[in-house]
Design an enzyme around this catalytic site. Structure first.
Site, PDB file in Angstrom:
ATOM      1  N   HIS A   1       0.809  -1.211   0.000  1.00  0.00           N
ATOM      2  CA  HIS A   1       0.000   0.000   0.000  1.00  0.00           C
ATOM      3  C   HIS A   1       0.850   1.272   0.000  1.00  0.00           C
ATOM      4  O   HIS A   1       0.597   2.182   0.798  1.00  0.00           O
ATOM      5  CB  HIS A   1      -0.940   0.001   1.225  1.00  0.00           C
TER       6      HIS A   1
HETATM    7  C1  LIG Z   1       0.551  -7.608  -5.007  1.00  0.00           C
HETATM    8  C2  LIG Z   1      -0.436  -6.528  -4.631  1.00  0.00           C
HETATM    9  C3  LIG Z   1      -1.627  -6.878  -4.021  1.00  0.00           C
HETATM   10  C4  LIG Z   1      -2.545  -5.888  -3.645  1.00  0.00           C
HETATM   11  N1  LIG Z   1      -3.733  -6.258  -3.069  1.00  0.00           N
HETATM   12  C5  LIG Z   1      -4.625  -5.311  -2.746  1.00  0.00           C
HETATM   13  C6  LIG Z   1      -5.892  -5.668  -2.210  1.00  0.00           C
HETATM   14  O1  LIG Z   1      -6.186  -6.852  -2.021  1.00  0.00           O
HETATM   15  N2  LIG Z   1      -6.752  -4.676  -1.884  1.00  0.00           N
HETATM   16  C7  LIG Z   1      -6.448  -3.369  -2.062  1.00  0.00           C
HETATM   17  O2  LIG Z   1      -7.281  -2.509  -1.753  1.00  0.00           O
HETATM   18  N3  LIG Z   1      -5.263  -2.992  -2.564  1.00  0.00           N
HETATM   19  C8  LIG Z   1      -4.345  -3.929  -2.928  1.00  0.00           C
HETATM   20  N4  LIG Z   1      -3.140  -3.556  -3.457  1.00  0.00           N
HETATM   21  C9  LIG Z   1      -2.837  -2.121  -3.576  1.00  0.00           C
HETATM   22  C10 LIG Z   1      -3.427  -1.511  -4.834  1.00  0.00           C
HETATM   23  O3  LIG Z   1      -3.149  -2.321  -5.953  1.00  0.00           O
HETATM   24  C11 LIG Z   1      -2.826  -0.106  -5.029  1.00  0.00           C
HETATM   25  O4  LIG Z   1      -3.034   0.672  -3.873  1.00  0.00           O
HETATM   26  C12 LIG Z   1      -3.500   0.603  -6.195  1.00  0.00           C
HETATM   27  O5  LIG Z   1      -3.406  -0.146  -7.379  1.00  0.00           O
HETATM   28  C13 LIG Z   1      -2.818   1.941  -6.385  1.00  0.00           C
HETATM   29  O6  LIG Z   1      -3.351   2.543  -7.530  1.00  0.00           O
HETATM   30  P1  LIG Z   1      -2.501   3.604  -8.323  1.00  0.00           P
HETATM   31  O7  LIG Z   1      -3.367   4.060  -9.435  1.00  0.00           O
HETATM   32  O8  LIG Z   1      -1.949   4.597  -7.369  1.00  0.00           O
HETATM   33  O9  LIG Z   1      -1.220   2.824  -8.889  1.00  0.00           O
HETATM   34  P2  LIG Z   1      -1.114   1.517  -9.764  1.00  0.00           P
HETATM   35  O10 LIG Z   1      -2.337   0.683  -9.689  1.00  0.00           O
HETATM   36  O11 LIG Z   1       0.193   0.909  -9.397  1.00  0.00           O
HETATM   37  O12 LIG Z   1      -1.060   2.071 -11.257  1.00  0.00           O
HETATM   38  C14 LIG Z   1       0.058   2.734 -11.774  1.00  0.00           C
HETATM   39  C15 LIG Z   1       0.292   2.234 -13.187  1.00  0.00           C
HETATM   40  O13 LIG Z   1       1.192   3.098 -13.855  1.00  0.00           O
HETATM   41  C16 LIG Z   1       2.111   2.325 -14.576  1.00  0.00           C
HETATM   42  N5  LIG Z   1       3.314   3.132 -14.751  1.00  0.00           N
HETATM   43  C17 LIG Z   1       4.165   3.585 -13.809  1.00  0.00           C
HETATM   44  N6  LIG Z   1       5.121   4.341 -14.364  1.00  0.00           N
HETATM   45  C18 LIG Z   1       4.867   4.359 -15.706  1.00  0.00           C
HETATM   46  C19 LIG Z   1       5.506   4.962 -16.813  1.00  0.00           C
HETATM   47  N7  LIG Z   1       6.607   5.701 -16.690  1.00  0.00           N
HETATM   48  N8  LIG Z   1       4.979   4.782 -18.041  1.00  0.00           N
HETATM   49  C20 LIG Z   1       3.854   4.035 -18.195  1.00  0.00           C
HETATM   50  N9  LIG Z   1       3.190   3.443 -17.185  1.00  0.00           N
HETATM   51  C21 LIG Z   1       3.709   3.608 -15.957  1.00  0.00           C
HETATM   52  C22 LIG Z   1       2.312   1.086 -13.736  1.00  0.00           C
HETATM   53  O14 LIG Z   1       2.825   0.039 -14.511  1.00  0.00           O
HETATM   54  C23 LIG Z   1       0.903   0.840 -13.243  1.00  0.00           C
HETATM   55  O15 LIG Z   1       0.173   0.072 -14.166  1.00  0.00           O
HETATM   56  C24 LIG Z   1      -2.225  -4.517  -3.869  1.00  0.00           C
HETATM   57  C25 LIG Z   1      -1.023  -4.174  -4.502  1.00  0.00           C
HETATM   58  C26 LIG Z   1      -0.131  -5.170  -4.892  1.00  0.00           C
HETATM   59  C27 LIG Z   1       1.163  -4.772  -5.590  1.00  0.00           C
END
Ligand SMILES: Cc1cc2nc3c(=O)[nH]c(=O)nc-3n(C[C@H](O)[C@H](O)[C@H](O)COP(=O)(O)OP(=O)(O)OC[C@H]3O[C@@H](n4cnc5c(N)ncnc54)[C@H](O)[C@@H]3O)c2cc1C
Length: 386
Positions: free
Chosen positions: A319
């Site tokens: 997280h």
């Molecule tokens: C293994 C795992 C299990 C999890 N399980 C849970 C759960 O059960 N319940 C829950 O609530 N949360 C869970 N989480 C947490 C949740 O996935 C994250 O809090 C959430 O996805 C965050 O969203 P975000 O949009 O901030 O980032 P992300 O979902 O990480 O999205 C960011 C995206 O940007 C892309 N990216 C980054 N830099 C670049 C770039 N330079 N160019 C192009 N693309 C790029 C990445 O590849 C990614 O696809 C889990 C996380 C992980 C890793």
């Protein structure tokens, strides 16, 4: 079944049941709500944000999705974000922005991209030879995560996950059932049950969370175990430690340096030790006796023994947040304003977990989606219907 036994074990330890963690009271032990299709042809599948939001919009003429494209930097013209440079199919391309650029790279990717683009701590950028577009010291700082400690047991019963011939045969059977009706062991979200707890009665809301998992989790499953087993994660919802994301070098292909700062504030070790003691008590309760085999990584029972195991194995529960944090005018470490606009430049927003000023006291997916929905509604309202 074992997940319900975990809830019963918590009750053995005087932890009340909670049938809705998202209801008025979060405290207690119960089964998690999950993002899974519960009917229709995809019944039993986990539903991602892409499946829920993006796929239904793929037919729109004003949407282009490029996969396997890596953003290298945001382009600026006179202090305004004018587009994006990216690598796609082996080529470097530039895409112009008609209105603005929205970065959603997550708590590691977003500060990385901002810094590569010249938006970040001026001295740090200069050290890597990156021209400074905007000196924002908060970019990459304030990294927070729910530091987590996992206790695993071998299971005497077989209704859990095990990476052994019998366990794999069970999984094969479960897969067939899952294909038939979307139910059974194959539909598990692994962390089926859990709890929100207060470490002391005097505090106003839960500061600890448990995730009970129907298999052995060791080093994020990178260390496989052949035994049937189960695990209980326990994490700090409001850790005092802070980490940071910095540049290793100025090449977009080089991953950033991530220092989670886990346990750097000594209060967190005390809190995690207390949390681990609660988890140990629940896992030793009578309701889990039919499953309870040998504990992995047993310690000698002393605080020093437990601390050593925590120091050796405590890690993320996935997280990370806070590395481009939202903050008020005059807050030198704020990276974005209340509408997620990056301070000090025009036409650039960050919308993801990075903008949380303080890490939410629970799982992060739903709050990130909620933030994105609200901020997107503000953008559409501002720009007219999309
Ligand atoms: C293994 C795992 C299990 C999890 N399980 C849970 C759960 O059960 N319940 C829950 O609530 N949360 C869970 N989480 C947490 C949740 O996935 C994250 O809090 C959430 O996805 C965050 O969203 P975000 O949009 O901030 O980032 P992300 O979902 O990480 O999205 C960011 C995206 O940007 C892309 N990216 C980054 N830099 C670049 C770039 N330079 N160019 C192009 N693309 C790029 C990445 O590849 C990614 O696809 C889990 C996380 C992980 C890793």
């Amino acid at each position: 079944m074992i997940s319900r036994a975990f809830v019963a074990a918590a009750r053995d330890c005087r932890i009340a049941a909670c049938d809705d963690f998202n209801g008025p009271a979060q405290e207690g032990a119960g089964l998690y709500q999950v993002m899974q299709y519960f009917d229709g042809p995809r019944r039993g599948e986990r539903c991602s944000a892409a499946a829920a939001y993006l796929f239904p919009a793929l037919g729109r003429s004003n949407l282009t999705v490029m996969t396997r494209a890596v953003a290298r930097r945001v382009l600026f013209e006179q202090g305004r974000a004018s587009g994006l440079e990216l690598r796609h199919a082996g080529r470097i391309r530039r895409i112009n922005a008609a209105r603005e650029v929205i970065v959603a790279g997550g708590a590691f990717g977003s500060p990385h991209l901002l810094m590569l683009s010249g938006v970040g701590p001026g001295e740090h950028l200069a050290r890597h030879g990156i021209p400074v577009v905007c000196d924002l010291p908060g970019v990459g700082a304030n990294l927070q995560d729910h530091v987590d400690y996992t206790i695993s047991y071998r299971s005497l019963r077989r209704d859990v996950i095990g990476l052994n011939p019998r366990g794999l045969a069970r999984l094969g059977k479960a897969a067939r059932r899952w294909r038939r009706d979307g139910r059974g062991l194959f539909a598990t979200p692994y962390a089926e049950a859990g709890a929100f707890l207060r470490s002391e009665p005097g505090i106003d809301r839960p500061d600890l969370q448990m995730h009970f998992v129907v298999g052995i989790v060791d080093r994020h499953m990178r260390r496989p175990h052949v035994h049937d087993g189960y695990s209980c994660h326990v994490c700090l919802l409001r850790p005092a430690s802070r980490g940071c994301v910095t540049l290793a070098d100025a090449r977009p292909a080089t991953p950033p340096l991530i220092d989670p700062g886990f346990l750097s504030d000594p209060r967190d070790l005390d809190a995690l030790r207390g949390a681990a003691r609660i988890a140990e008590t629940v896992l030793a309760a009578p309701s889990l006796a039919p499953w309870r085999g040998a504990r992995l990584y047993p310690h000698d029972g002393s605080d020093a023994g437990l601390d050593a195991d925590i120091r050796a194995r405590a890690d993320t529960i996935y997280h990370p947040a806070g590395t481009c944090r939202m903050g008020a005018d005059g807050d030198a470490m704020a990276v974005v304003d209340a509408r997620a606009r990056v301070r000090g430049v025009e036409g650039l927003r960050v919308i993801d977990a990075a903008i949380m000023p303080r890490l939410i006291g629970g799982n992060t997916t739903a709050p990130v989606i909620m933030m994105a929905e609200k901020l997107a509604a503000g953008i559409v309202g501002q720009a007219g219907p999309a």
